[in-house]
Design an enzyme around this catalytic site. Structure first.
Site, PDB file in Angstrom:
ATOM      1  N   CYS A   1      12.416 -27.903  -1.552  1.00  0.00           N
ATOM      2  CA  CYS A   1      12.496 -29.541  -1.485  1.00  0.00           C
ATOM      3  C   CYS A   1      13.936 -29.676  -1.209  1.00  0.00           C
ATOM      4  CB  CYS A   1      12.391 -30.229  -2.745  1.00  0.00           C
ATOM      5  SG  CYS A   1      12.402 -32.090  -2.393  1.00  0.00           S
TER       6      CYS A   1
ATOM      7  N   ILE B   1      15.379 -28.555   3.619  1.00  0.00           N
ATOM      8  CA  ILE B   1      14.597 -30.021   3.887  1.00  0.00           C
ATOM      9  C   ILE B   1      15.257 -30.974   4.057  1.00  0.00           C
ATOM     10  CG2 ILE B   1      13.026 -31.072   2.519  1.00  0.00           C
ATOM     11  CD1 ILE B   1      12.193 -28.239   3.322  1.00  0.00           C
TER      12      ILE B   1
ATOM     13  N   HIS C   1      14.425 -27.011  -8.379  1.00  0.00           N
ATOM     14  CA  HIS C   1      14.515 -27.679  -9.640  1.00  0.00           C
ATOM     15  C   HIS C   1      15.440 -26.826 -10.627  1.00  0.00           C
ATOM     16  CE1 HIS C   1      11.996 -30.535  -8.091  1.00  0.00           C
ATOM     17  NE2 HIS C   1      12.670 -31.443  -8.902  1.00  0.00           N
TER      18      HIS C   1
HETATM   19  N1  GLN Z   1      15.039 -35.059   2.960  1.00  0.00           N
HETATM   20  C1  GLN Z   1      14.975 -35.328   1.680  1.00  0.00           C
HETATM   21  C2  GLN Z   1      16.016 -34.466   0.950  1.00  0.00           C
HETATM   22  O1  GLN Z   1      16.225 -33.152   1.477  1.00  0.00           O
HETATM   23  C3  GLN Z   1      13.408 -34.956   1.115  1.00  0.00           C
HETATM   24  C4  GLN Z   1      13.621 -35.494  -0.460  1.00  0.00           C
HETATM   25  C5  GLN Z   1      12.167 -35.243  -1.037  1.00  0.00           C
HETATM   26  O2  GLN Z   1      11.226 -34.793  -0.606  1.00  0.00           O
HETATM   27  N2  GLN Z   1      11.883 -36.074  -1.912  1.00  0.00           N
HETATM   28  O3  GLN Z   1      16.655 -34.749   0.007  1.00  0.00           O
HETATM   29 ZN    ZN Z   2      10.780 -32.609  -1.309  1.00  0.00          ZN
END
Ligand code: GLN
Ligand code: ZN
Length: 758
Positions: A728, A432, A696
């Site tokens: 994430c 991500i 998480h």
């Molecule tokens: N690109 C961001 C990361 O990888 C996305 C963060 C998020 O979704 N809060 O940290």
């Molecule tokens: Zn995220």
């Protein structure tokens, strides 16, 4: 004329309660010491409010963690799993707030949810079939007595029974209606007890009334209050609403025997109209919320007086107050030592809002209100042109037309072109964006910010991190790489700093949940891109590898939603300005050889209106176009990704599809992949990467578990549309777990790919 506030921040102007609580959690502070800090903070607030001349001073707006959680404890609506731990009262409370793992057991915390349309989160009380709702706690009484002992007879503030029952979670067969009678009785007992202590006013907060209400909701509201108000024991009861207007129950509310009704004239678009077109009884007091409790701008008295004059004209008895609790704004401008007065004179944090209320009172009470120095100074401030306006940007926004919001060619054609171009394998793997932000990264970045590390040294450090990150991803065998985001600590602040029109504060902390606070930047003027933001890092990363590197940006809706917005232009206009700035960055990345660009919209849903009927006209009709504006100018073969997380997607899934990104990655593993059915049902067009593991947790997901998630996904998502990625960003994780997790992810994708091809 009197003044009132609904509540005040409680974390401390320098976050004293946060730091004391965190020390208490670590065992570095005793309960007595923590209680002491809390008491000092409360007394400081009371004193400040009293000195400002405020008439209705609240008590019980203090909380160690959250007001809903306090209400659950007050009403004995606490799950057995916390009681069974056998902890002290305070520790049992913190166990429900944060979970508990220790000698006495192992229990999870209550769920946490966003408090209406704010960035504050409340704890969701759990009510079991055998929960016996009754008055149990004593916090409101203790705090009332504490204030009284300090010479202040406060208005006791509580979350009301209706909002409490509507927001609680019912774990068994029973519903909120089954608990209505016991809850009403508990509130009757609370009122009786306050009456015994000499209280004159009690404020019951019912923000749930500003939502779309069903007939059952209204019946519940009426039943609760008919009963409570028959047993007032001489206390005057205020029905306090905020975050909108109460159009669905205005007549029911005014017909009940409340002594005061608090209405929001800031966010309640229909409030004035409701008051004008219906009778507001002469024996009730209207608590008029005209000072914005959610934003940091000074009140524009001219506008406020339009409302107040209308109330006067109607012969309504009113008290002037804030639109909602001041919990949602920072404490005081006094802590902003670096911001010049040219800016500060436009702002009012909580303590300056107290002064505004005092000024408004003074103006109203004077013989010639509009001739008062206070009124004139305020009017003058708002007529002066403010710095930071940019005619060119305004014209650009004015001139936007449908084509600016439309990407060509169609999605299907682009999909074909991009498959040809990238030749990615089936189920491409990616992340991500962020990689672990180790202590080393944070230390060097802080050193650079303080000027202890030179720009050249800082850049070479970042380049080394990027280069390691690219090597690592190549070794693991990821298909679409990222540079790792080592240059940014925050996905909004980093962008804001590269945009003209943004302001940053030193101490404008606002409680987000428990001990966590955020410091949103301020949209001050017209926004434009001051300099390129990410191009240097992304193109350096791309220069190191043959594989595509994904550029990484934050989208306009998220940037705006995590800032204090302007009030002199619409949110739509600000969003379009930010979108144009980010669009420049997108085109710059493309021109510099970045062929895949991700535009994060983690907070897309955050400011979705509370009423469904307002979703489109008030929000989605500009939020979705703002995103499209960012990417509509790229070539067909440039692939646009977006990312979203930790919110409900199901009911806006069609709008998400309409963002017209080529790929979307989102968090899915915590919600047990339930989103997949919706994607299938709605024939979701965008390619998707539902997260295969929760970032998480430090847990390393096994290859088997990722494979089984992928198989589930393949039942509902066409193979050629499926991507493989974590939920994430990885910035909060360590390398120890990140590397094996991604290794398992790649192997799982490869194995599923192989069996799929057979
Ligand atoms: N690109 C961001 C990361 O990888 C996305 C963060 C998020 O979704 N809060 O940290
Ligand atoms: Zn995220």
């Amino acid at each position: 004329m009197k003044t009132s506030i609904i509540g005040y921040p409680r974390i401390g102007s320098l976050r004293e309660l946060k730091f004391a609580s965190e020390k208490y959690f670590k065992g570095e502070l005793s309960e007595a010491e923590l209680q002491n800090t809390a008491k000092e903070l409360r007394l400081k607030n009371l004193k400040e409010q009293k000195e400002s001349g405020l008439d209705f001073i609240p008590s019980n707006d203090f909380s160690f963690y959250d007001g809903m959680l306090d209400t659950a404890f007050l009403l004995n609506a606490v799950s057995k799993r916390y009681k069974e731990l056998g902890l002290s009262e305070l520790d049992e409370y913190f166990a429900a707030a944060r979970g508990y793992q220790g000698e006495n057991g192992d229990v999870k915390a209550l769920a946490m949810k966003k408090w209406f349309n704010t960035n504050y989160h409340y704890m969701v009380p759990e009510i079991d079939d055998d929960t016996e709702i009754k008055l149990l706690g004593s916090k409101p009484f203790e705090l009332f007595k504490e204030a009284l002992a300090n010479g202040i007879k406060t208005k006791s503030v509580l979350i009301g029974p209706f909002t409490f029952l509507e927001l609680a979670r019912y774990t068994g067969k029973k519903t909120k209606e089954d608990f209505a009678e016991a809850t009403a009785n508990a509130y009757i007992d609370i009122i009786a007890k306050l009456s015994e202590l000499g209280a004159e006013w009690v404020q019951l907060d019912e923000p749930y009334l500003v939502k779309d209400l069903s007939q059952e909701d209204i019946a519940l509201f009426r039943a609760l209050y008919q009963k409570i108000l028959e047993n007032k024991k001489g206390i005057k009861v205020i029905l306090q609403t905020y975050f909108g207007d109460i159009r669905d129950c205005y007549n029911e509310a005014t017909a009940l025997d409340f002594d005061g009704i608090g209405l929001d004239f800031v966010e309640g678009r229909k409030t004035l109209e409701l008051v004008k077109s219906n009778d507001f009884s002469k024996d009730k007091i209207l608590f008029a919320g005209i000072v914005n409790g959610k934003n940091i701008w000074k009140n524009h008295y001219t506008k406020s007086f339009e409302v107040l004059n209308e109330l006067k004209k109607q012969g309504i008895n009113f008290v002037v107050g804030t639109s909602c609790s001041l919990l949602h704004v920072p404490y005081t401008l006094e802590n902003e030592t670096k911001l010049s007065d040219d800016y500060k004179k436009y702002f009012a944090y909580a303590s300056e809002k107290l002064l505004e209320l005092a000024e408004i009172k003074k103006i109203i009470e004077s013989a010639n209100p509009f001739e008062t120095a206070e009124y004139k100074a305020n009017a003058e401030l708002f007529t002066q042109p403010r710095s930071g306006s940019n005619a060119e940007i305004r014209e650009k926004v004015q001139a936007l037309s449908t084509t600016d919001f439309t990407r060509f060619p169609t999605f299907a054609e682009r999909e074909k072109i991009q498959k040809e171009k990238f030749k990615l394998p089936l189920f491409p793997t990616t992340t991500i964006g962020s990689f672990p932000q180790t202590a080393e990264v944070r230390k060097i970045r802080a050193g650079f910010r303080k000027g202890e590390i030179s720009e050249t040294d800082y850049e070479s450090f970042l380049k080394e991190k990027i280069s390691n990150c690219i090597n690592l991803q190549e070794q693991i065998g990821m298909d679409v790489l990222v540079h790792g985001e080592f240059e940014r600590n925050d996905m909004v602040e980093y962008f804001g700093e590269c945009l003209d029109g943004y302001l940053f504060t030193e101490k404008a902390w606002v409680q987000s949940y428990g001990t966590r606070c955020v410091k949103p930047p301020i949209v001050w003027g017209d926004i434009s891109r001051a300099k390129s933001i990410t191009v240097k890092w992304s193109s350096y990363a791309q220069s190191l590898t043959e594989k595509p590197v994904k550029g990484m940006l934050t989208g306009p809706v998220t940037i705006l939603n995590w800032s204090f917005p302007r009030e002199d232009i619409s949110l739509k206009e600000s969003a379009y300005q930010i979108a144009l700035a980010i669009r420049e960055e997108v085109l710059d990345l493309e021109a510099n050889g970045i062929n895949i660009i991700q535009i994060d919209e983690a907070a897309l849903r955050e400011k979705l209106p509370l009423r469904r009927s307002d979703w489109n006209s008030e929000y989605l009709d500009w939020a979705i176009p703002a995103f499209r504006l960012v990417h509509s100018g790229v070539k067909p073969e440039t692939q646009i990704h977006t990312h979203m997380c930790y919110s409900e997607f199901a009911d806006i899934i069609e709008d998400i599809d309409n963002m017209d990104a080529d790929v979307i990655t989102f968090e899915a593993s915590r919600s047990d992949l339930t989103i997949l059915d919706v994607l299938k049902a709605k024939n979701f067009r965008t390619e998707v990467g539902p997260g295969v593991y929760d970032i998480h947790s430090p847990r390393i997901p096994t290859k088997e578990e990722i494979k089984s998630a992928l198989k589930k996904m393949l039942d509902r998502i066409p193979a050629e549309k499926l991507w493989v990625n974590p939920d994430c960003g990885l910035k909060t994780r360590g390398n120890e777990e990140t590397i094996p997790s991604l290794e398992n992810l790649v192997v799982a994708a490869k194995e599923v790919r192989n069996t799929y091809n057979e």
